[in-house]
Scaffold this motif. Structure first.
Motif, mmCIF file in Angstrom:
data_model
loop_
_atom_site.group_PDB
_atom_site.id
_atom_site.type_symbol
_atom_site.label_atom_id
_atom_site.label_comp_id
_atom_site.label_asym_id
_atom_site.label_seq_id
_atom_site.Cartn_x
_atom_site.Cartn_y
_atom_site.Cartn_z
ATOM 1 N N CYS A 268 32.775 22.706 31.355
ATOM 2 C CA CYS A 268 32.891 21.374 31.958
ATOM 3 C C CYS A 268 34.344 21.093 32.336
ATOM 4 C CB CYS A 268 32.403 20.333 30.952
ATOM 5 S SG CYS A 268 32.649 18.645 31.476
ATOM 6 N N LYS B 23 23.890 24.003 33.573
ATOM 7 C CA LYS B 23 25.015 24.490 34.381
ATOM 8 C C LYS B 23 26.326 24.301 33.626
ATOM 9 C CE LYS B 23 25.321 23.770 38.908
ATOM 10 N NZ LYS B 23 25.562 23.064 40.183
ATOM 11 N N LYS B 24 26.483 23.169 32.942
ATOM 12 C CA LYS B 24 27.701 22.925 32.172
ATOM 13 C C LYS B 24 27.804 23.886 30.997
ATOM 14 C CE LYS B 24 28.332 18.132 33.453
ATOM 15 N NZ LYS B 24 28.338 16.736 33.016
ATOM 16 N N ALA C 12 26.659 26.940 30.945
ATOM 17 C CA ALA C 12 26.943 28.267 31.463
ATOM 18 C C ALA C 12 28.373 28.394 31.979
ATOM 19 C CB ALA C 12 25.952 28.619 32.573
ATOM 20 N N HIS C 13 28.896 27.369 32.640
ATOM 21 C CA HIS C 13 30.181 27.472 33.317
ATOM 22 C C HIS C 13 31.282 26.616 32.702
ATOM 23 C CE1 HIS C 13 28.279 29.822 36.414
ATOM 24 N NE2 HIS C 13 27.365 28.889 36.551
ATOM 25 N N LYS D 86 18.987 20.466 34.374
ATOM 26 C CA LYS D 86 19.652 21.476 35.198
ATOM 27 C C LYS D 86 21.168 21.311 35.134
ATOM 28 C CE LYS D 86 16.108 22.560 38.594
ATOM 29 N NZ LYS D 86 15.781 22.567 40.025
ATOM 30 N N SER D 87 21.646 20.083 35.185
ATOM 31 C CA SER D 87 23.083 19.818 35.123
ATOM 32 C C SER D 87 23.644 20.247 33.768
ATOM 33 C CB SER D 87 23.345 18.335 35.357
ATOM 34 O OG SER D 87 24.700 18.024 35.181
ATOM 35 N N TYR D 88 22.908 19.957 32.703
ATOM 36 C CA TYR D 88 23.344 20.318 31.360
ATOM 37 C C TYR D 88 23.420 21.835 31.212
ATOM 38 C CZ TYR D 88 23.402 20.652 26.276
ATOM 39 O OH TYR D 88 23.732 20.957 24.987
#
Length: 40
Positions: free
Chosen positions: A29, A23-24, A26-27, A19-21
């Protein structure tokens, strides 16, 4: 029983990491996304 707990913990860690990957991806880092500047 202990093996099941360890496997469940590893699965939870993998899900959190994925999930964290995503999100990175998509948005971006570390504030890499540029701010939208308004031009007048």
């Amino acid at each position: 029983m202990a093996t099941g707990i360890i496997i469940a913990l590893l699965i939870a860690i993998c899900i959190t990491a994925i999930k964290s990957y995503l999100k990175k991806l998509a948005h971006g880092c570390c504030g890499a996304g540029g701010d939208d500047e308004k031009t007048v």
